[in-house]
Motif scaffolding. Structure first.
Motif, PDB file in Angstrom:
ATOM      1  N   GLY A 144      44.553  39.018  45.241  1.00 18.91           N
ATOM      2  CA  GLY A 144      43.104  38.840  44.896  1.00 18.91           C
ATOM      3  C   GLY A 144      42.309  40.128  44.462  1.00 18.91           C
ATOM      4  O   GLY A 144      42.546  41.165  44.387  1.00 18.91           O
ATOM      5  N   GLN A 145      40.897  39.685  44.264  1.00 17.16           N
ATOM      6  CA  GLN A 145      39.967  40.800  44.144  1.00 17.16           C
ATOM      7  C   GLN A 145      39.334  41.065  45.520  1.00 17.16           C
ATOM      8  O   GLN A 145      38.474  40.329  45.763  1.00 17.16           O
ATOM      9  CB  GLN A 145      38.872  40.388  42.829  1.00 17.16           C
ATOM     10  CG  GLN A 145      39.041  41.366  41.644  1.00 17.16           C
ATOM     11  CD  GLN A 145      38.715  42.590  41.994  1.00 17.16           C
ATOM     12  OE1 GLN A 145      37.740  42.963  42.712  1.00 17.16           O
ATOM     13  NE2 GLN A 145      39.491  43.388  41.176  1.00 17.16           N
ATOM     14  N   LYS A 146      39.523  42.114  46.105  1.00  9.94           N
ATOM     15  CA  LYS A 146      38.906  42.334  47.327  1.00  9.94           C
ATOM     16  C   LYS A 146      39.005  41.108  48.417  1.00  9.94           C
ATOM     17  O   LYS A 146      37.982  40.532  49.150  1.00  9.94           O
ATOM     18  CB  LYS A 146      37.403  42.670  47.114  1.00  9.94           C
ATOM     19  CG  LYS A 146      37.266  43.724  46.250  1.00  9.94           C
ATOM     20  CD  LYS A 146      35.873  44.625  46.313  1.00  9.94           C
ATOM     21  CE  LYS A 146      35.913  46.005  45.959  1.00  9.94           C
ATOM     22  NZ  LYS A 146      36.329  45.970  44.341  1.00  9.94           N
ATOM     23  N   GLY A 147      40.421  40.633  48.309  1.00  9.62           N
ATOM     24  CA  GLY A 147      40.655  39.608  49.040  1.00  9.62           C
ATOM     25  C   GLY A 147      40.146  38.049  48.766  1.00  9.62           C
ATOM     26  O   GLY A 147      40.594  37.301  49.381  1.00  9.62           O
ATOM     27  N   LYS A 148      39.353  37.905  47.620  1.00  7.67           N
ATOM     28  CA  LYS A 148      39.109  36.757  47.178  1.00  7.67           C
ATOM     29  C   LYS A 148      39.873  36.215  46.116  1.00  7.67           C
ATOM     30  O   LYS A 148      40.157  37.203  45.318  1.00  7.67           O
ATOM     31  CB  LYS A 148      37.600  36.619  46.574  1.00  7.67           C
ATOM     32  CG  LYS A 148      36.610  36.978  47.645  1.00  7.67           C
ATOM     33  CD  LYS A 148      35.249  36.192  47.319  1.00  7.67           C
ATOM     34  CE  LYS A 148      34.027  36.818  47.924  1.00  7.67           C
ATOM     35  NZ  LYS A 148      33.374  37.711  46.994  1.00  7.67           N
TER      36      LYS A 148
END
Ligand SMILES: Nc1ncnc2c1ncn2[C@@H]1O[C@H](COP(=O)(O)OP(=O)(O)OP(=O)(O)O)[C@@H](O)[C@H]1O
Ligand SMILES: [Mn+2]
Length: 273
Positions: A144-148
């Motif tokens: 994901g993007q920075k965990g999201k």
């Protein structure tokens, strides 16, 4: 013991071919001896033809799911005319470990052709470019993007036409740059820019032509599975209106899907890689 051999041996009775997936050298030799002089053809599917098989299908990616791997191998063997419609084949794969532990018996059905082999081999874009795009998208799906969770859309090949059938949503960060997918630094940039709306456009040879494109392919008559939204519809549509293929990461279900000729041809779960 022999009753058990009979029972399980039925799986390979009267097959027309043995399709061996990524065999070791010694396994290949045994397979060759076992099929030599008989009427069973031997076909090897793998990343490289390290065993020097006569009938070989190149696997562009180690499909985590056996069904996808087998489907790719069979569609590739059909395309190369190693197999024909109606053939019964035994597929020997290593699923749990590096050694062959699984045999699937499959009847070749040319009608039920998913198009996964065509996606790589009969597209305008270089197969290595398609593989590189899938790699980035799978990685983006895992992390994901920075965990999201994040969604992304890559249109690959036939870039001139794709640019004509789309418009910029904002300033193109790749304007005048000559960078290619597959380069680790570029892959970091692609992941960073995946936060932006719209699609990435990539040329046949892997050059990043643009980010931020709003695709305007016609959705008329495009039939994709219910439940998929506008990103997937835009992806499918542009592949019907051009010779591009499209790879989509869904923000909502986390799956990676590929489209060609307006149709869904591949669905992967990044978590399986
Ligand atoms: N025509 C288009 N061209 C490029 N990008 C588009 C287009 N339509 C939608 N998108 C992108 O898709 C994003 C998500 O839209 P939507 O939720 O409707 O799609 P979806 O298919 O449900 O995808 P997801 O599974 O990721 O939610 C939008 O924010 C936008 O960035
Ligand atoms: Mn959505």
């Amino acid at each position: 013991m022999s009753a058990l051999k009979d029972l399980l041996g039925e799986l390979v009775t009267d097959v027309d071919a043995l399709v061996s997936f990524s065999p070791s050298g010694s396994y290949y030799e045994r397979a060759r001896d076992a099929t030599d002089g008989g009427d069973v053809d031997l076909i090897v599917v793998g990343a490289e033809n390290t065993v020097g098989a006569d009938a070989f299908v190149e696997l562009p990616l180690e499909f985590a799911e056996v069904t996808e791997r087998v489907r790719f191998g069979i569609e590739g063997a059909l395309d190369n005319e190693y197999l024909s419609d109606g053939d019964d084949v035994a597929c020997a794969t290593a699923v749990f470990d590096d050694d062959v532990d699984t045999v699937s018996r499959v009847r070749v059905d040319a009608e039920r052709h998913s198009g996964v082999y065509d996606l790589f081999v009969n597209s305008r874009a270089d197969p290595a470019v398609i593989r590189d795009v899938l790699d980035v998208v799978i990685e983006l799906g895992q992390k994901g993007q920075k965990g999201k969770p994040v969604g992304a859309l890559f249109v690959v090949g036939d870039a001139g036409k794709v640019m004509n059938k789309s418009r910029p949503l904002s300033y193109n960060p790749f304007e005048k740059s000559h960078v290619h997918v597959g380069d680790p630094i570029v892959n970091v940039m692609l992941k960073e820019f995946s936060r932006l709306d719209g699609a990435f456009v990539i040329s046949d040879s892997g050059k990043i032509v643009s980010a931020y494109r709003y695709l305007e392919g016609s959705a008329e008559g495009v039939d994709i599975p219910k439940g998929l939204g506008t990103r997937h519809m835009a992806a499918a549509s542009i592949t019907r209106d051009s010779s591009a293929i499209a790879v989509v990461l869904s923000e909502s279900d986390g799956l990676v899907r590929a489209f060609k000729g307006g149709e869904l041809v591949l669905e992967l779960d990044p978590e399986a890689y």
